[in-house]
Design a protein around this motif. Sequence first.
Motif, PDB file in Angstrom:
ATOM      1  N   LYS A 226       0.815  -1.221   0.000  1.00  0.00           N
ATOM      2  CA  LYS A 226       0.000   0.000   0.000  1.00  0.00           C
ATOM      3  C   LYS A 226       0.850   1.273   0.000  1.00  0.00           C
ATOM      4  O   LYS A 226       0.302   2.380   0.149  1.00  0.00           O
ATOM      5  N   ALA A 227       2.144   1.130  -0.133  1.00  0.00           N
ATOM      6  CA  ALA A 227       3.045   2.287  -0.061  1.00  0.00           C
ATOM      7  C   ALA A 227       2.738   3.292  -1.166  1.00  0.00           C
ATOM      8  O   ALA A 227       2.374   2.933  -2.283  1.00  0.00           O
ATOM      9  N   GLY A 228       2.910   4.564  -0.822  1.00  0.00           N
ATOM     10  CA  GLY A 228       2.793   5.624  -1.813  1.00  0.00           C
ATOM     11  C   GLY A 228       4.163   6.178  -2.153  1.00  0.00           C
ATOM     12  O   GLY A 228       5.181   5.751  -1.598  1.00  0.00           O
ATOM     13  N   THR A 229       4.205   7.104  -3.080  1.00  0.00           N
ATOM     14  CA  THR A 229       5.467   7.764  -3.434  1.00  0.00           C
ATOM     15  C   THR A 229       5.320   9.261  -3.201  1.00  0.00           C
ATOM     16  O   THR A 229       4.235   9.822  -3.389  1.00  0.00           O
ATOM     17  N   ASP A 230       6.415   9.875  -2.802  1.00  0.00           N
ATOM     18  CA  ASP A 230       6.420  11.305  -2.495  1.00  0.00           C
ATOM     19  C   ASP A 230       7.816  11.838  -2.752  1.00  0.00           C
ATOM     20  O   ASP A 230       8.774  11.446  -2.074  1.00  0.00           O
ATOM     21  N   LEU A 231       7.944  12.694  -3.759  1.00  0.00           N
ATOM     22  CA  LEU A 231       9.244  13.274  -4.136  1.00  0.00           C
ATOM     23  C   LEU A 231      10.289  12.190  -4.403  1.00  0.00           C
ATOM     24  O   LEU A 231      11.475  12.363  -4.134  1.00  0.00           O
ATOM     25  N   GLY A 232       9.842  11.031  -4.926  1.00  0.00           N
ATOM     26  CA  GLY A 232      10.757   9.936  -5.225  1.00  0.00           C
ATOM     27  C   GLY A 232      10.964   8.960  -4.100  1.00  0.00           C
ATOM     28  O   GLY A 232      11.581   7.911  -4.288  1.00  0.00           O
ATOM     29  N   PHE A 233      10.473   9.274  -2.889  1.00  0.00           N
ATOM     30  CA  PHE A 233      10.574   8.359  -1.757  1.00  0.00           C
ATOM     31  C   PHE A 233       9.406   7.370  -1.774  1.00  0.00           C
ATOM     32  O   PHE A 233       8.318   7.684  -2.243  1.00  0.00           O
TER      33      PHE A 233
END
Length: 470
Positions: A226-233
């Motif tokens: 379920k992980a998302g991405t944020d600024l490449g993280f």
Amino acid sequence: MSRRIIPLIMCGGAGTRLWPASREVHPKQFLSLFGARSTFQDTLLRVSDADLFERPVIITNNAYRFMVLEQLAEIGLEADVLLEPMRRDSGPAIAAGAAFAEARDKDAIVLALAADHVVSDTPAFLAACREGLAAAEAGHIVTFGVQPERAATEYGYINPGEVISGKVHAVAKFVEKPDPATAASYVEAGYLWNSGNFMFRAAILSDEYRKVDADSVQAVTDAVVKAGTDLGFVKLDEAAFGSAKSISIDYAVMEKTSRAAVVPVACGWSDVGSWHAVWELSGKDGEGNAARGVAVFENSRNCNVSTDRALVALEGVDDLVVVATQDAVLVSRQKDANGLKRLVAKLKTVAPQVTEDHIRVHRPWGSYQSVDNGDRHQVKRIIVKPGGRLSLQKHHHRAEHWIVVRGTAQVTVNELVKIVHENESIYIPIGAVHRLENPGKIQLELIEVQTGSYFGEDDIIRIEDDYKRS
């Protein structure tokens, strides 16, 4: 040909055992204790041979994410960076890294390493990795047992059992940190230090963990799925990860599995777990004194000094640690690591700020440092990296005056956009929407004079922010 190894670098610890240099928001793995690079950077470079290693995976937290990127860029490396929503010890962290690696490659071999350890003999370390790789491929969870240099009481020990293949042994027993007499008997009996670094097939680690705590493994797996991405993280799902039990990988898996194996290695390893360990790894004068920064010793022996700015002079003392930062000074006995642990615990109740942050505060765009303050004013030194820019923001309680002392600033004040050069200044009234950025190729340095009734960071009203803090 054996498959390549995915390094999993665990980089989320606070490192308070090296206070006051190491603090909650800028811990020891990011400090340059033994040269120009941090232990985090040295760890990454140690596993950068593309013939043996895949692209690394780093697991850290939100507070350290930009330091991780900055230090990766400094050594010219890239990685997948997973962000833990909260600390859950090494068990869930390694399980999350294993689940992420397995999603990349179902047969992935993972090498889990702490970011704050020192290895002085990289070829010996790499030889141990190659030695353990076949055992990991065969389904063993391989740990690296360091051949003891002394009867240490600060490490756990491993009793190696029967030979599995080559230099790889089954683990007969893990034992806790011993008292001095027991440590001596362990060394005499051929026990090894437990380094806390592991190699394994990702699927095997998950299976063995699941036998003990299926709910936590499911929680961590869900956090990855379920992980998302944020600024490449890669941001692990908070609700799922938070339901995993907080536990070390040793207690969760290694002390329970029948698949544990150990590779003996002599590679100049240290977990840098105390200022005494820093002293052991540092260059010394003829009297055994080590210094990082400017120090003078007279009639003093076996002392360890680390200082940011002030000259430290010691006379007539032995076996002391003196660490001087800009806002705190530590004086302690060389070998009393437990005493420092108790001291930091006390400081967290008496003066928590000095355990959490330095006077120089790191931000994704650079840093700032308070140099003077009073009831109606505060003065800061601000550094902005080339290409960096602060959020578009305003304040309800303070005005600001910026004086550029190095580099070139581009400043937005309401509708005005202006270039401000060295020896020039600009005024930002209370309530004005403003932004500071560095359009140049060198570091921007300026002095900020704030005037008003309140200077807390919670008076920053962010309207736009490149780092999504608004």
